[in-house]
Write an enzyme that holds these catalytic residues in place. Structure first.
Site, short mmCIF file in Angstrom:
data_model
loop_
_atom_site.label_atom_id
_atom_site.label_comp_id
_atom_site.label_asym_id
_atom_site.label_seq_id
_atom_site.Cartn_x
_atom_site.Cartn_y
_atom_site.Cartn_z
N GLY A 177 0.78 -1.23 0.00
CA GLY A 177 0.00 0.00 0.00
C GLY A 177 0.80 1.28 0.00
N TYR A 214 -11.92 3.28 14.41
CA TYR A 214 -10.88 3.66 13.46
C TYR A 214 -10.65 5.17 13.50
CZ TYR A 214 -8.40 4.44 9.08
OH TYR A 214 -7.47 4.83 8.15
#
Length: 293
Positions: free
Chosen positions: A24, A166
């Site tokens: 990523g 998150y």
């Protein structure tokens, strides 16, 4: 010493340590940093994946290093810090997780808060004496949706919500950078700190197990998300740019979700000094580490 710290590209053969550099945004950042002549330390949980990425970097295995690090296990963080003794010009706290349900780290912390914030807090505390230039923490504009409860950081009493957990972890990333900046400035340290929002990026963090109910972001990313190379641009600005200490970088367009990189604004809560100080004290207690003055 310049007020904004010494940009790593002004240093000779700078060493940049990147957590989660095997995939990523971390992988794209490692490739870009290596192409600029820096030596990269890939601190990764999956050693085999890190070895594969090293072969892609300019200079390959002769120049760059892969090291084992699991941010969801504080014993692993301590082992890494004990074994690493070389100078670091830039520490990039990049690795991150997003989980669809309540999971716990090896130390019993909620997985997202424990990995995204506490693991990096402990790593920074232990490695900071070796850092000469910058600490860059990959956060997210999701911090705006965070609602940190200093009395229940571990989601022991609150009904668990994965998206809120998150967002809390990303708010913690930004608050950490703000408090670290204040402490570094007060101690007249040459080291500076920054946080970066990569925008909406197509990475494995949005992968979900079969049967999991997708979030709105899971649906939007395949359509509107940019590739990891574009997502790395705000991180690279935080690493190399001549920007003010404590800056939060992010994309230029589409409500700071796509394209280019510049300095973006922080939410009111991310600028709350009292909240940042409270989180810092809690983080020291939970990780049994202290960031040196």
């Amino acid at each position: 010493m310049p007020s904004h710290g010494t940009p790593p590209n002004a240093l000779r053969d700078p060493t940049v340590l990147i957590t989660g550099a095997n995939s990523g945004i971390g992988r794209a950042t490692a490739q870009a940093v290596a192409s600029r002549g820096s030596r990269v330390v890939l601190a990764v949980r999956n050693r085999a994946a890190g070895d594969a990425v090293v072969d892609e970097l300019v200079g390959g295995r002769d120049r760059h290093v892969v090291a084992q690090l699991d941010l969801a296990d504080l014993d692993s963080v301590r082992r890494f810090a004990d074994q690493w003794t070389e100078p670091i010009d830039v520490l990039v706290n990049n690795a991150g997780v997003a989980t669809p349900r309540l999971l716990r780290t090896a130390d019993g912390f909620e997985m997202q808060f424990g990995t995204n914030h506490l693991g990096h807090f402990a790593l920074t505390a232990l490695l900071l004496p070796l850092v000469s230039s910058r600490v860059v923490t990959v956060a997210s504009q999701a911090e705006r949706a965070g609602r940190l409860d200093l009395d229940d950081l571990n989601w022991s009493r609150r009904p668990f919500r994965n998206s809120r957990a998150y967002a809390d972890s990303k708010l913690a990333n930004v608050l950490f950078t703000q408090e670290l900046t204040r402490r570094l400035t007060a101690s007249r340290s040459p080291v500076t700190a920054y946080s970066a929002h990569p925008g909406l990026v197509r990475t494995a963090i949005y992968d979900r197990p079969p049967g999991t109910t997708p979030t709105i972001w899971d649906r939007l990313v395949p359509i509107l998300g940019q590739d990891p190379d574009a997502g790395a641009l705000p991180v690279l600005l935080a690493i190399f740019g001549d920007i003010a200490p404590g800056s939060f970088t992010g994309p230029r367009h589409f409500a700071n979700m796509r394209g280019g990189a510049h300095v973006i604004g922080l939410s009111k809560q991310a600028r709350d000094h009292q909240l940042a100080a409270g989180l810092w004290a809690a983080s020291e207690r939970l990780t049994s580490t202290q960031v040196p003055a």
